[in-house]
Each structure stands twice: as structure tokens, then as C-alpha cells.
Design an enzyme around this catalytic site. Sequence first.
Site, mmCIF file in Angstrom:
data_model
loop_
_atom_site.group_PDB
_atom_site.id
_atom_site.type_symbol
_atom_site.label_atom_id
_atom_site.label_comp_id
_atom_site.label_asym_id
_atom_site.label_seq_id
_atom_site.Cartn_x
_atom_site.Cartn_y
_atom_site.Cartn_z
ATOM 1 N N HIS F 27 0.835 -1.210 0.000
ATOM 2 C CA HIS F 27 0.000 0.000 0.000
ATOM 3 C C HIS F 27 0.870 1.260 0.000
ATOM 4 O O HIS F 27 0.719 2.141 0.829
ATOM 5 C CB HIS F 27 -0.943 -0.007 1.218
ATOM 6 C CG HIS F 27 -1.958 -1.084 1.154
ATOM 7 N ND1 HIS F 27 -3.094 -1.004 0.390
ATOM 8 C CD2 HIS F 27 -2.000 -2.302 1.746
ATOM 9 C CE1 HIS F 27 -3.803 -2.126 0.520
ATOM 10 N NE2 HIS F 27 -3.157 -2.932 1.324
ATOM 11 N N ASP F 201 -10.606 1.291 4.253
ATOM 12 C CA ASP F 201 -9.329 1.376 3.540
ATOM 13 C C ASP F 201 -9.392 2.302 2.339
ATOM 14 O O ASP F 201 -8.387 2.853 1.921
ATOM 15 C CB ASP F 201 -8.940 -0.029 3.021
ATOM 16 C CG ASP F 201 -8.000 -0.739 3.971
ATOM 17 O OD1 ASP F 201 -7.378 -0.067 4.800
ATOM 18 O OD2 ASP F 201 -7.914 -1.980 3.887
#
Lengths: 293, 293, 293, 293, 293, 293
Positions: F27, F201
Site C-alpha cells: 500500500h 481502507d
Amino acid sequence: MIMKVKEPLENEYSMIRPGQLLFAYFHFASERKLTEAMIKSNAVCLAYETVELKDGSLPLLVPMSEIAGRMSVQEGARFLEKTQGGKGKLLGGVPGVKPAKVLVLGGGVVGMSAAKIAAGSGADVTITDISLPRLRYLDDIMPANVKTLYSSVYNIKAELPGTDLVIGAVLIPGAKAPHLITKEMLSLMTKGSVLVDVAIDQGGCFETSRPTTHAEPVYTVDEIIHYCVANIPGAVPQTSTDALTHATLPYALNLANKGWEKACEDDPALASGLNIIKGQVVYKAVAEAFDLP
Amino acid sequence: MIMKVKEPLENEYSMIRPGQLLFAYFHFASERKLTEAMIKSNAVCLAYETVELKDGSLPLLVPMSEIAGRMSVQEGARFLEKTQGGKGKLLGGVPGVKPAKVLVLGGGVVGMSAAKIAAGSGADVTITDISLPRLRYLDDIMPANVKTLYSSVYNIKAELPGTDLVIGAVLIPGAKAPHLITKEMLSLMTKGSVLVDVAIDQGGCFETSRPTTHAEPVYTVDEIIHYCVANIPGAVPQTSTDALTHATLPYALNLANKGWEKACEDDPALASGLNIIKGQVVYKAVAEAFDLP
Amino acid sequence: MIMKVKEPLENEYSMIRPGQLLFAYFHFASERKLTEAMIKSNAVCLAYETVELKDGSLPLLVPMSEIAGRMSVQEGARFLEKTQGGKGKLLGGVPGVKPAKVLVLGGGVVGMSAAKIAAGSGADVTITDISLPRLRYLDDIMPANVKTLYSSVYNIKAELPGTDLVIGAVLIPGAKAPHLITKEMLSLMTKGSVLVDVAIDQGGCFETSRPTTHAEPVYTVDEIIHYCVANIPGAVPQTSTDALTHATLPYALNLANKGWEKACEDDPALASGLNIIKGQVVYKAVAEAFDLP
Amino acid sequence: MIMKVKEPLENEYSMIRPGQLLFAYFHFASERKLTEAMIKSNAVCLAYETVELKDGSLPLLVPMSEIAGRMSVQEGARFLEKTQGGKGKLLGGVPGVKPAKVLVLGGGVVGMSAAKIAAGSGADVTITDISLPRLRYLDDIMPANVKTLYSSVYNIKAELPGTDLVIGAVLIPGAKAPHLITKEMLSLMTKGSVLVDVAIDQGGCFETSRPTTHAEPVYTVDEIIHYCVANIPGAVPQTSTDALTHATLPYALNLANKGWEKACEDDPALASGLNIIKGQVVYKAVAEAFDLP
Amino acid sequence: MIMKVKEPLENEYSMIRPGQLLFAYFHFASERKLTEAMIKSNAVCLAYETVELKDGSLPLLVPMSEIAGRMSVQEGARFLEKTQGGKGKLLGGVPGVKPAKVLVLGGGVVGMSAAKIAAGSGADVTITDISLPRLRYLDDIMPANVKTLYSSVYNIKAELPGTDLVIGAVLIPGAKAPHLITKEMLSLMTKGSVLVDVAIDQGGCFETSRPTTHAEPVYTVDEIIHYCVANIPGAVPQTSTDALTHATLPYALNLANKGWEKACEDDPALASGLNIIKGQVVYKAVAEAFDLP
Amino acid sequence: MIMKVKEPLENEYSMIRPGQLLFAYFHFASERKLTEAMIKSNAVCLAYETVELKDGSLPLLVPMSEIAGRMSVQEGARFLEKTQGGKGKLLGGVPGVKPAKVLVLGGGVVGMSAAKIAAGSGADVTITDISLPRLRYLDDIMPANVKTLYSSVYNIKAELPGTDLVIGAVLIPGAKAPHLITKEMLSLMTKGSVLVDVAIDQGGCFETSRPTTHAEPVYTVDEIIHYCVANIPGAVPQTSTDALTHATLPYALNLANKGWEKACEDDPALASGLNIIKGQVVYKAVAEAFDLP
């Protein structure tokens, strides 16, 4: 208004402004008067029934099929009642008395919907199709009291003697439905049995079918009750409107936001719904139906 | 003949020979004319409806309750159709459209039968009872889309606003059914909702109920449709006859083999069915109803 | 040893000490030799098969019934195979081919167990009983592909023509099983169909039944295969031993802790298992069987 | 005759006329004698087993896989019986005794069919596959007593100790099946457990597998029973014939209506079934197998 | 106030008027201070927990058992999370990963409720009981992923190694719960497993259990997490209050309508709830607990 | 280590050798520090989260979605407890008390997983999606207590008043999740209701969502509890590790066997996971996030 644009508008065509967009069910090919009025009106007619996805499916017809399939069993059960002319048999039986037998011809959206409701009512259900992959999927997801059967004249004939209710749900897109039960085969069934023909819009899948209405939904041939209402979902407009709106909304939003020209340019499915543009018939089957250019 | 002995016999009482045994539904207490004719006939009248087991259950009424319960949902679904006067809602909904809500008042044989069919049709079902052990059993065996709810005025009132179909299935053996929905409470429901009163034989469990027939099954009060056919199973005589025969057969065999006197002596349940013996009313409630000894 | 005490002990009776307690299956009434040996041995014989609860149920036979019922379908399915002599039909069918029809006669422990397994295998199952309350419970808990049917000669005859496998599971406690299928009725069935008679211990519920063994389990009458193994659970001793131990353990513990005299005094069910006490036959049916006092 | 064309024809090749169309299972690559005879016969051999759809699936093999999968559990259950050599355990257990554990290796048509029947019999089932999307679909549609498990040596080894029955259902189209259970791993299982190898046609998915027949279906290695009948569906010809006919019928109709040349031209799937045309081997794998051009 | 009358009243005993009726949970035997205060208050104390039906069941405790059973799995699942101290395992697994194993000790109201929720969460559930008839009923109605197991030390020990969550739900009315899992047996389980003791009110059914509170619900013994909250339903007061009210309402109405004396005279179940009447302890177990007359 | 590579490595970047392959969740776009360190390390960073199949699906994210979906209901149920701040309602209710209502927004992997667990817990579940084909599949396979609803502001608003728990599971690949519930809409819900935002998220699908941690999982806005743990699967590492390994294993094997260059060349899905190659950012979205070339 859910089902067909034609009736309410017939006396009100003058209300349509030239260039106005009409997005609704039209079924022009079988409605000469409506077609002519719309040509004259100079409106843009985008027909629900010809919006077609790449895979050949008709997304604005599916919700009506789901409803018609579910309703078909409800109507069939009703006409099995003695007081409605039928043999007087309860779909699901009771403990100690075996349930009625339901034969669903066709395992598509209509047939699957019908089979689910019939099974839920406790009937002994058999569903047929000529696609084995489809029967396999149905075998995976259907309740245990639904049997799958390969569709053939031989198999259908073998089923008819014990069957109390037949749901005709065979549709061949863009073609007349085949006659899976002929007049002669009616004699295989017991008196007071019921046939529901959900394919009546496309000519029906029983030889003895002819369209009926909610006002007079059934008639009898050889002591077999025929239910052939052409617009079954019209009986449950609250459900039908919701279901249809869910399907049309994304298209309607695009039409509103982009204008029909841009929206149809961006989405070939929507473009395939265009039937008449400002006086010009642009959908082949409609043009052919009335010998128009 | 399944349901009631009275109509077909009315003009044919002369056919009954003195001392002949009649084993059928009579419902004398509400049929003065029939009672008098039977007294006069000198027949022995053994009434199905008063055959009673030690535990208070009525074995020759149960099959009719099973049928009435299952039929009640079929009839309710029909009258929810717009074309039949209802709000136009499909019991099971379709993908994307929520199902109708069905409230079944009473978790006995009628209510359980109704809830099973409603659930099988895909409806969102709530079943009430005042017996917690009964609700626990229902919770064990019902499909997942049936919720159990303790029966109280408060709880029923809370359910009515969202409910599309109410099945009244509350029977208190030997007593008038309580009025679980009053006229005032009808205003809590939306227009075009349907009430089916299966307890109509015992006065009905809705305040606004009054008996109807299969010929004219419904009427409307405050825009709520009432279905109160007194003899629901009469619509499916094929199923009803089978179901009833299964229940009466063992008694009938004993009557045939032993004669009614010995058979009733051996089996107190059967004896409790004796209503009139050769001119004498022997069943208390009937005697009381007409001030007979 | 699970099933019957007789065979392994036959040459070893000398090992039994006088006054020793034997707690096992004996079935004395049909075993004269064993009975005599036990009388001579001066042992105390407490027979599993006559331990009887107040409600008439036989708690030490139930586990064997559960196993026999489940096994009966497994064996029936096997003998439907062509290679085993049957008609060559798969119990559950496949998508497009309808499943076999299984008729289970009797809705008690054996029948319910059989119906569950047959339904789980995908068969089209019908289960019969003469008790309507029992059929109602079965209707509550059985999978959707099990239909309940009131047991009558008429109904059974109507089922036989389409049925591929019949499980005979009708036991009348303490009596010979009734012959629900006569030799004549075999002609109603198609060649290569299978009958499994789980009631063979009590004479069998088909007229043409005679006991067979696991070594030679089947024979054929009028082209119908008969499976009549008297000790079906013997094929799965691991499961049978566990199941039986669960049922006998509480009794065995009491016998061990209290001695048989006190244990039988405290528990009438256990006492009803006493068949022979130190040379004296104390169980009426056994005494009668051999004209003993 | 369902399964293989070779045996019955072996002495009757002379009956085949030159140019005649034969549409059947051939499996030429493993049948030299048959191949040579067919070459000599000048017939056109269209083999069921090589008809292949665009997506690589083999539509005329699927029905046999469905039957073999369902049968595999029936056979496995049988050989778990003590009287058949197994450990004497009932697949579904009984109340109080836990069921047998069944491990199904492979979640394709065979494995899914096997898992359904095993679950229906009440077993504790685990099904493995290396495709997570496939396991997700199985998780959606399988009964609650089927657990999905990612297929890996580690996971299989972890399952074997508690497992009573293993169904080997791993087929890699056009390749030898992998040996998922090696001889060494047999020691992880308890004595009297059963392996059924449905992939035996492609070499088997257990190292210790070798083909057997219905006449002698099992053998034992390290006290583990192996069932490796190459032609399982042959045991239920009635079901197999129906299932196969449903799959072949559309192709047969086209062949009959159009002639094989036009039919194969129109349908590439059918064309892929051509193995030998008038003396010429036209299917690559067959030509390679016998070093033919 | 739902659970126990004692805390809120402790400082407010003065509010109770002599002769006033208190109908609530008291649990006097374990609350000396409360008992004394109530004796002094001259109130009439009718305790929910001792209202007892003829069959020995405690109708005002059942609703709390239903809630505690359902909650026990929810709490157990939570403490299996790594972040809560557990082994970090999801109850239902995911496709390809096997679910957690849940062992429910006791098949009564608590155990059945727990097993239903555990099964619904996708776990692999085993439920034990010493009553075979109870296990048979559970086998009839439970989802397929619940296995029934006869309760014995041997069987429990065999289950523990693979088990992730144990629900202790064994209650012997009026007696201390037996210790089904001893401290020594904890070593059979893997680290981070969870025990939930729903029988903690009666001493707990694990040897290592000691009461905890919602504020501090768990503690660890030998790396096994123990959840022993004495008043589990207190966490869901909205549900608990409704459930309890449904059970108490009929009694409360009778008390209100008839007065407690007449109501208790008419209903022996209610009378069994009387613990203290105007200073006199009238319930044997309470009197004994404090050596009162 | 399962979830994110960043924390444990932060102080140990020096351990990474230049050219070393790192295959994990990164990420990067939201982790500047990590990105910079990885650039400096000269490692090859292949990110799980950007491995993408041809059809746009993200195979290494699916397992986490399955777990997060299942966990979301477990967490939601917990925070409905009064002792955890919620309204004190049990998800599944008990017999006589209706269950809680759960609204699942989004019918993808997360939503379907959530709906299954909620339904299994006995809740009254509604699942929404804008894809009608997806709703149809869910209707085919979901338990009966899951209703499908077309997703629209109108429909969501209509659901909120009766809903106790909302699962936000709407993810638009590569885009911020839409705010389906605004701050204003919170007022439609009753106090003590719970929102679980699984889309946190990607910014969350409720306007009032902000990321939380397992240490402090919830906060309250307008008396509605918000659970927005960003890494839900982190609570069940045992399950998560297994699930993730099943998904990554085939890729990892290829990387190990072929080297990353060849493996990525052979498999475009794997290549799409390359984010940083020896100091060069090669993934567009990461480069853009930090204005790198």
C-alpha cells in the site's frame, strides 16, 4: 405506468411535443396505430423491449419475466380450485395426501422463478430445458422438491398424465415460441388440469393457447383450463413498477444527464432501443412489419 | 360429500331411515332446521366435529385446518393482486424488490400451515402465539424467513403498519375466537391490504369479519379487503376428501365392524361424537343451543 | 459382540458360571437351544430386546433400528445396480434424468431413518404411516423431497408401478408384521426393482420375504429383488457397537453398581428385561413359546 | 450399449459398411486393435470423448462424470461395511455416534457430485481443489456439512488420519492424473478405510491404484481398500443411457439431418470428434499413439 | 430491571411497604443480606426462579437460557480473536480454510441455542447429551453441520484436541453442575482455545471455572481462555426484557387481577414461586440455606 | 506476517539486501516513508494489492475480503451489546422476540460473506447492490432470511429507521468508496445502532467514518456506534494466514522457480504487482502519489 405505453396515450398523442424523448414499452411491430401516431409525433421513441446487451439478453424484460414466472404459479394454483373450474386440488397437499405435480417447461428466468414458487408451495415440481448446463445450475440451487428433466417430446409426453399444472415458459428470443404441448397431447392430462402460458406474448408454447386478459383470464379446451393472460405482471403493479424502475433507472439517468444522442452513442445497448427518431423508423423489425423504409 | 351434510340433504331428509347411522359434519348448534329434521328422522347422528381425543384435540377437524391454513395464503396472495382489488403486490417480491409482509395470528395447525406456504412463496413472515413452547417448536422447524412473535395487543399493533396480508388463525376450542384486530386497528394498515379470517366459523378473529362464500369471497372495510369464506377447504375437494378420509377411516371401519353402539362403547373419542340418538339430543352444547333436554 | 449372544456362546456355555449375569440380545422365543442352555446354566439372563419403558418403547432396540433404517437404503441402492442384478438405476438421477422413486412403508424409527438417507441421496421419496400425527411431524422435519402418504392398500397399490425401491419398515411391537405387499402385488412393479424388508425379524412385511444373510443377502421373486438380511446392523459393527453402548451404558452401570436385584427393583424398565433367572423362565412370551411354566 | 463401442463390435467389424458413420465412445489411443479395425473398415469414426467445446470442456463426458461421482460414494459406503471388507462404519452415523469422514479430492463435476451424495448421506465431508473461485462456488451451493479445503500435500496429509473414505476425483484434461495419495501416505489412514479412484481412466490419482472391474471391484494395499472400477457408470445403464442420450441427441440430430460433413463444418465442437475418416486417422493424439501419419 | 432484584434495591429496602408483592428474580439462597432484608420488609416475595411447572421445567428461566445460549457463541467467537487473547481463528473459516470446531456440552435449551448460532456462523459443531431421545430430536431439526454425540468422559476427551471453542451448557436442575472438563483435561486443548461456562450460576461445568463479570469477562488457565460471566443476558437487555416479559406476563396479569393469594391458589406453578410471605420463609431450600424454620 | 509489511520492517530496512525480492502487502501510495525506504533499499517490491487479473479482479485481496465480511458481523453483534455501548439487542432474537435487522450495503465478496454470517445468526438481513444480475445470484443462493434490495438513496433511507446494524461493504476498485450514509442520515437510526465500515481502507462508505484500530475499534457519532478498523482480518491471523497463503502460493512458487523477471514476463497478473524495481517506482498510481517519475 408500467406495462405498455399505448392505451393511456391513445387519446393524448397531441400532448407529445416534436423531438420529445419517450422511453417506455412500445411493442411497435404489433401496434400499427401506435407506430403511425409516433411517426407523426416527431418524437424520439426508445423502446424498453429492444434494449439489448452484447450477450443478447434483454435487461428491461428480465424483471417482467421474474414477476410473470412467480405469478404464473399463483394463478395456476387458483385455477386448480374447484370453485374456479379446476380439479379441486391443493398445490402442496397436506400430510398424508400427496402434493400436486407441476411441470415447468423452460428453465430460463420465467421457468426458474415459477419452479421456486411451486416448490415453496410444497408441490412436486419438474423443470425441463434443452440446455444441460442450465439444468446443472438449477440442480445446484433449487430446493430438493424440484427435479430437472431434459426437454424432449418423449419426456414431456411421459410427464403429462400425472401432471396437474403446466407452466409454459419457453421463449426463443426473437422467434415464435415452439408448441411444446399440442392439442392432441391435452388428452394425456386429467380433466380439470391447468395450463399457464407465459410465452403467450410470442405466440404461446401450447398449440391451443390464445391471449386472454385479467378480466377473463381462462378458457377451457378439452376440459383443460388455459390461462393465457398476456400481461401477467399488470396484476401486481406495485411490485412491477419497483422492479422495472431498478432496471431502467441507470439508463434513464444517462438519458437525462447526457441527452439521448450522447447517451446512445456511449452505450450500444441503449442505442439498440431506438425505434423511431423524429418520424423515421430506425428499428429493422418494425420497419419490416409495416413495409416502411 | 365433504364439508357439511346439511345442504344436499335438506330436501332429502325423507331418505333417512329410522335408526340409520349418519357419520358426517353436522354443526347442529348453528343449524336449527337440520337439528330438527335429524331429531324427527330418528337417525343416529355422529358428528365429526365433536369427536374429541383425551387431550382435547379434535382429530376430524385437523385435516380441514391444514387445508384451510395452506389455502388461506393462496387466497390472500390472489386478493393482493390489483386486478382483484388489492394493492398489487407480489407475495415473494423479486430480486431487488422486497417481499410482502405476512402476519399469521396463531401458531396452531392453521397458522403453522399458513406460515409454511407463505414462507415458501418468499414472503417475509411473522407468526404469533401466546404459547412460548409452541413458538419454540416453530422456531425449530420453520424456514428462516419465518419470525416468531409473542402475541400481544402491543406486538400486533406494532406489526400492522408494514403488513400486507394478515392470516387470522386463532381458535379457542369451544369458544368464540377473540377479536385480535379491531375496526379501529384497520387504520394502521395500508390501503389494499388483505385480511383472511380462517376463524370465521367461530365468529372470526377480526372485529370486522362476517362470513362470505366462494361465490363472493371478499368485501372491503376501510379500504382493507376481508376474505372470510366459511368453508375454505370446499375449494379443493379432491385434496379435502382424501385428507378427511384418512382421518375418518379408522372410525368408520370400527363403526362398520362393530356397530355404532359397541364402537362408541370401546372408544370414548368416538362416543363424544354422538349428537342425536334416535330423536334424543345427547350432546350438551346442542341441547343448550335449542333449549332441549 | 454386538448383535446376538447365541452363536459365539453355543460351544462355550460351560464357561458361564451359575448366578452370573448375562446382559445381551437373546431373542429366546425363537432360539430353543439357547433357551435350554441358559436354563441349564443357572445364569441370570437380562435380555436387551425386552427392556421396555413405561410408554411401550424398547430403548435398547432403537439404536439398531436407526442403523437398519439408514443401511436399508444403502443396500437397496446397491442392488438397483445392474451389476448386482437390479434395473441399473441411480438413486438420485443426474441433472436432466429423474431420480429413482423410493417408497418407505412405515414412519417409525426405521422408516424415518431410511427416508432421510434416501432423500439425501436425491431420490424421490414417499413415506407412509397410519398415524396422521406421525406424518405431520415427518412433514415438519423431513427434506422437501420426502412426501408423506397415509398408509392404505389403495395408496400402496397406486405407488408401486412407478417405484424402484421399497423399504419395508412396519413393525407392530410384539406382533407379526403385516404383509403390506403381497405376492400378487409384485406384478405391479417393474422388473429389477428392489424390496428391502427391515421387518424380517418379525416375519417380514412382504408376503414373499424370507430371512437372508450378509453372505447371500438377496433372492428374486417374479423378477423383483428381495433383500431380507435379518441382522443388517451387523455389517457396520463399529457404528453399531458405539450406538448400542450409548443405550446400554446407563443400565450396565446400574447393574454393576447395585447388583441386578437392586437395579431391577429400582427400575421397572430394566426388570422387564429379565428372561431367565437361575433356571427359571420369568418372561411370559418365552415360557409360552416353549410351554414352560 | 453405453460405455465403449469396442467389446460388442470386436467380432462384428465385418458388419460395418465403408463410409458408414460411427458416433460413439472409442478411446482409440488405448485400443490399438480397435483402431486398426476401424482404419480397415473405411468407416467415419466420430468419438464422443474428443468432442470439445471452445472453452475446453467435453460435453459428452460430463454426464458420465456426474454419474461416476454420485456412484463413487455409494460404492465407497458399501465397501466400508465389515461384510465387504471395510472397517464396518456407517457413512452417516446415528444420533449420538459421529458420522464417517469423507474426503473428496477435486471439486469438478465428479467431485461435486460425490460431495453432494456424501453430504446427503449424513457424512462429514471435505472437498478440495486448487481453484479458489471453484471452492467459493462450492461454498455457496453445498449443504452445510461440506467443508472446502485448498488442495495441497500438507492439507491432504492433515486430513487422512481421520478420514474413512477418500474419493479421488482429480482430472487434468488431456494429462495423466497426479498422484495425490502416495503409497507411503496410506499408513496415515486407519485399517479398513476405503479409497475410490474415479480418475482411474487417466491413470488414477492414487499411487497404488490399478484398474478393476465390476466383477472384482476392489483390492487391498496396506489394509486400505482400493475401488478402481474403470467404468463406474456401467453399473447403472438405465440412468447412464438417458443421461448420455440427452447430451448426444443434439449432435446426432445434426448428423442425421445434415450429413456428417456439413454438420462438422457447421460445428467445430463436433468436428473435433472426428478421429478416423475412411481409413485416415485425423486426430493427432491417436496418430501419435500408434506412430501413424 | 431484568436480571436480579438485589442490587438496585439494596439501598432502597425502605421503599418496600409491608404486604407489598415483589415478583422478580431473587436467588435468595445465595443472597443472605437480601433474604434478611426481605424478611424484615414484610413483603410477599414471589421468585421467578422457583416458579415450576408440573413437569419440573422452570418457565421463567427458559428465556434467559435461550439468550445465554445464543450469546455464548457470540462471546466465544470474540475471544477466539487474537486481539482479545485467543488463537486468532474465525468461527466459520472461509472457502479453502476449514472452520473452527465448536463443542457444545449439553443439548438442553442453552446448548441447542448455542449450537444453532455456531452452526449458522459456519462452524463445525458437535453437541453432546446423555439423553438419546434428546439427541434424536436435535438430529431431526439441527442444520447439517451439527453432529450429535453421546456424552461420556471418553467421547469428550476424544473431542478436545481438535476443538477451538467449548460451550458448557450442562445444568442439572437443583444441583451443582458436574465438572465435565477437569483442569487436567485442559492440556488436551491447543493454546488460545476458549471455554464458555454458561452453567457458572450453578457452580460451572468446568473444574477451572469461577464467576466473572461483563466488565472483566475472561481469565486464562493453562493458556485456555475462560469466559464465565454469571449474567450473560445482561449484555442484551432490550432482547432480555422482551423475552422475559413474554414469559412473566400471564402470571403478572393473574396476580394483578386476582391478588396473589387467589392467583397462587389457582395455579400451583405460581405458588411454587412463593419464597417469603410477610416475614416467613416458605421455600424449603431458602430456609435450609440459612437455617431458618 | 500477514497484513502489512511496513511496521515490523521500519527499523529493519537495513536488513534488506539490494535486488532482494519482497512479495507482500505494501500500500505504497498511502505510505510515503515506506516508499522512500524501499526506493533506497534497491529491493524489488511486488505488491499483493496490485496483482490484478485480466477481468480486473484482485486475487490476493479476495481472501481478506472474505474474512473481513465474516468478521464484520461478529464485531457488529458485539458492539450491539449494552456492555459494549450498543442498544443491547441480540442479533438473532429468541422465540417470541424478533431478531435484529442487518443492512448490508454491497453484494460483492465482503457483503455476501457478511450476509451469510448475519443470516446464520438468525438476523433479518437485507443486502443491496446496484447490479441486478448480482442480486439475482444472491437470491438463488442465500438463505431465506436474506432479502435483496436494489441500492438507491431512496431505498437505503427507507431501511435505516428499523435497522440495528449496517455493514458498509461497497468498494469501487481503484476509487474512493461512495458515502452511502451521510451524517444527516444517522438521525434516521435509533440510538445505540452500529455501523461497521469495511470500506474504510478506501475512505469508507459512511460520511462519518474515520479509521480505527483493534485497540480502540469504535467511536460514536450522534449516538450511533462506528466500527472502522482498517485491518479487520488482523484479528484472526490463523485463518488469515491460511487463506492468504492459498492465494499467494501459486505466485510464490512461480517466483521461486523462475525468478521474478521470468515469472512476471510469463504472467501479466503478477507483473501488475511490480511497484518498485531497484530504486525505480514502476507503478503509476504510486509514482503519481508522490510526484515521482
